[in-house]
Design a protein around this motif. Structure first.
Motif, PDB file in Angstrom:
ATOM      1  N   THR A 137      33.644  46.556  49.604  1.00  0.00           N
ATOM      2  CA  THR A 137      33.983  45.356  50.367  1.00  0.00           C
ATOM      3  C   THR A 137      35.411  44.875  50.140  1.00  0.00           C
ATOM      4  O   THR A 137      35.959  44.185  50.990  1.00  0.00           O
ATOM      5  N   ASP A 138      36.022  45.220  48.986  1.00  0.00           N
ATOM      6  CA  ASP A 138      37.406  44.784  48.786  1.00  0.00           C
ATOM      7  C   ASP A 138      38.318  45.646  49.665  1.00  0.00           C
ATOM      8  O   ASP A 138      38.068  46.832  49.889  1.00  0.00           O
ATOM      9  N   GLN A 139      39.382  45.051  50.185  1.00  0.00           N
ATOM     10  CA  GLN A 139      40.197  45.696  51.204  1.00  0.00           C
ATOM     11  C   GLN A 139      40.783  47.035  50.753  1.00  0.00           C
ATOM     12  O   GLN A 139      40.703  48.018  51.478  1.00  0.00           O
ATOM     13  N   SER A 178      32.452  41.033  57.469  1.00  0.00           N
ATOM     14  CA  SER A 178      33.701  41.325  56.768  1.00  0.00           C
ATOM     15  C   SER A 178      34.896  40.790  57.555  1.00  0.00           C
ATOM     16  O   SER A 178      34.918  40.889  58.781  1.00  0.00           O
TER      17      SER A 178
END
Length: 166
Positions: A133-135, A34
């Motif tokens: 996983t998206d911020q 990431s």
């Protein structure tokens, strides 16, 4: 730093971890999986990876980051992974190391205000094995994990948290 974590959790770190300091942000993102992290722990291998792009980084941030990752190793030394939900693992480590999730994930206070409970919190059940996983969702998952453990400790005291961990 090791002693701080051991005192917070009441357990000893059973092994001697290997620590990797990585200067390249690109290489570190490949290692961690990431672009949003500054450090990670791999408990089965007793390894810690930390992004070290420049020597001018704050010693305080490095200390908290290292303590956070050591906390993961101590928890997994004493609790089977299948019995330790990811949200609880992260929440305890943020609590024990000084609420580090916001630093590890790139900071959330400036990204968005404290979540309104009615505006789409992530159910903890969906954070048992993995985090988003998206911020924005990742930051929210860290925040919820931290706030749950901090609420629990405020309401029921540290000893109750340690009893649950035991």
């Amino acid at each position: 730093m090791r002693g701080n974590v051991e005192r917070a959790l009441g357990w000893k770190l059973e092994s001697q971890p290997t620590v990797y300091l990585v200067a390249s942000s690109k290489h570190f993102a490949q290692m961690s999986g990431s672009p949003h992290f500054a450090a990670f722990a791999v408990p089965p291998r007793q390894e810690i990876g930390m992004l070290a792009p420049q020597p001018a980084s704050s010693a305080y941030v490095w200390r908290e980051t290292f303590e956070h990752e050591l906390c993961h190793l101590v928890l997994h030394d004493h609790i089977r992974s299948d019995l330790l939900p990811k949200w609880f693992d992260e929440g305890v480590c943020q609590w024990a190391s000084g609420s580090l999730g916001e630093i590890l994930a790139g900071g959330w206070e400036s990204a968005f205000p404290a979540p309104d409970p009615s505006s789409g919190a992530i159910p903890l059940k969906s954070l048992t094995d993995t985090f988003p996983t998206d911020q924005r969702s990742l930051l929210l998952a860290y925040r919820e994990s931290r706030e749950f453990v901090e609420y629990f400790v405020t309401r029921y005291q540290k000893e109750a948290l340690l009893r649950i961990l035991n």
